[in-house]
Design a protein around this motif. Sequence first.
Motif, PDB file in Angstrom:
ATOM      1  N   TRP A  60      39.134  76.434  97.398  1.00 33.76           N
ATOM      2  CA  TRP A  60      40.496  76.428  97.692  1.00 33.76           C
ATOM      3  C   TRP A  60      41.383  75.822  96.971  1.00 33.76           C
ATOM      4  O   TRP A  60      42.260  76.035  96.590  1.00 33.76           O
ATOM      5  CB  TRP A  60      40.635  76.108  99.288  1.00 33.76           C
ATOM      6  CG  TRP A  60      41.882  76.142  99.768  1.00 33.76           C
ATOM      7  CD1 TRP A  60      42.791  74.885 100.031  1.00 33.76           C
ATOM      8  CD2 TRP A  60      42.594  77.239 100.262  1.00 33.76           C
ATOM      9  NE1 TRP A  60      43.919  75.552 100.658  1.00 33.76           N
ATOM     10  CE2 TRP A  60      44.040  76.737 100.680  1.00 33.76           C
ATOM     11  CE3 TRP A  60      42.327  78.622 100.145  1.00 33.76           C
ATOM     12  CZ2 TRP A  60      44.703  77.582 101.124  1.00 33.76           C
ATOM     13  CZ3 TRP A  60      43.237  79.722 100.702  1.00 33.76           C
ATOM     14  CH2 TRP A  60      44.431  79.069 101.223  1.00 33.76           C
ATOM     15  N   PHE A  90      39.106  83.672 102.198  1.00 34.90           N
ATOM     16  CA  PHE A  90      38.763  82.245 102.400  1.00 34.90           C
ATOM     17  C   PHE A  90      38.917  82.123 103.751  1.00 34.90           C
ATOM     18  O   PHE A  90      38.323  81.168 104.589  1.00 34.90           O
ATOM     19  CB  PHE A  90      40.206  81.448 102.035  1.00 34.90           C
ATOM     20  CG  PHE A  90      39.881  81.112 100.539  1.00 34.90           C
ATOM     21  CD1 PHE A  90      39.191  80.157 100.184  1.00 34.90           C
ATOM     22  CD2 PHE A  90      40.573  81.805  99.640  1.00 34.90           C
ATOM     23  CE1 PHE A  90      38.824  79.530  98.812  1.00 34.90           C
ATOM     24  CE2 PHE A  90      40.471  81.334  98.019  1.00 34.90           C
ATOM     25  CZ  PHE A  90      39.451  80.215  97.838  1.00 34.90           C
ATOM     26  N   LEU A  99      44.844  77.453 105.805  1.00 35.17           N
ATOM     27  CA  LEU A  99      45.138  78.530 104.823  1.00 35.17           C
ATOM     28  C   LEU A  99      46.556  78.789 104.814  1.00 35.17           C
ATOM     29  O   LEU A  99      47.228  79.019 105.854  1.00 35.17           O
ATOM     30  CB  LEU A  99      44.401  79.611 105.214  1.00 35.17           C
ATOM     31  CG  LEU A  99      43.001  79.690 105.393  1.00 35.17           C
ATOM     32  CD1 LEU A  99      42.452  80.902 105.849  1.00 35.17           C
ATOM     33  CD2 LEU A  99      42.157  79.465 103.985  1.00 35.17           C
TER      34      LEU A  99
END
Length: 102
Positions: A60, A90, A99
């Motif tokens: 990430w 993700f 996110l």
Amino acid sequence: MTARSTWLPSHPFEWQFRAPAAGVDAVRQRLLAVLEDCEGFDVDRVRWRLHTAECAEELWLLRDAVFQAVSTQHCQAQAVQRINGLVPFFREVLPARLLTRV
């Protein structure tokens, strides 16, 4: 007691390799696919960092490096589109609160 035994642990270090969490390799492959049409030393370095990342959190955080590589090779709009396209993948490996889109 010898000098060697004073600075070495009594039990030698054992390598412990852990398999990545389920779904991490799929996300890694998606990130690598984003860089498929990019080339150069900096892009190769990003690919290496993606290959050596051990967890979803590392992948990430590497989105920024992928974004920079794509925006340098193509354009910023293309980079935004590609990075935002990765968010659904993700979601399978990270909590939703982490996110965000670019």
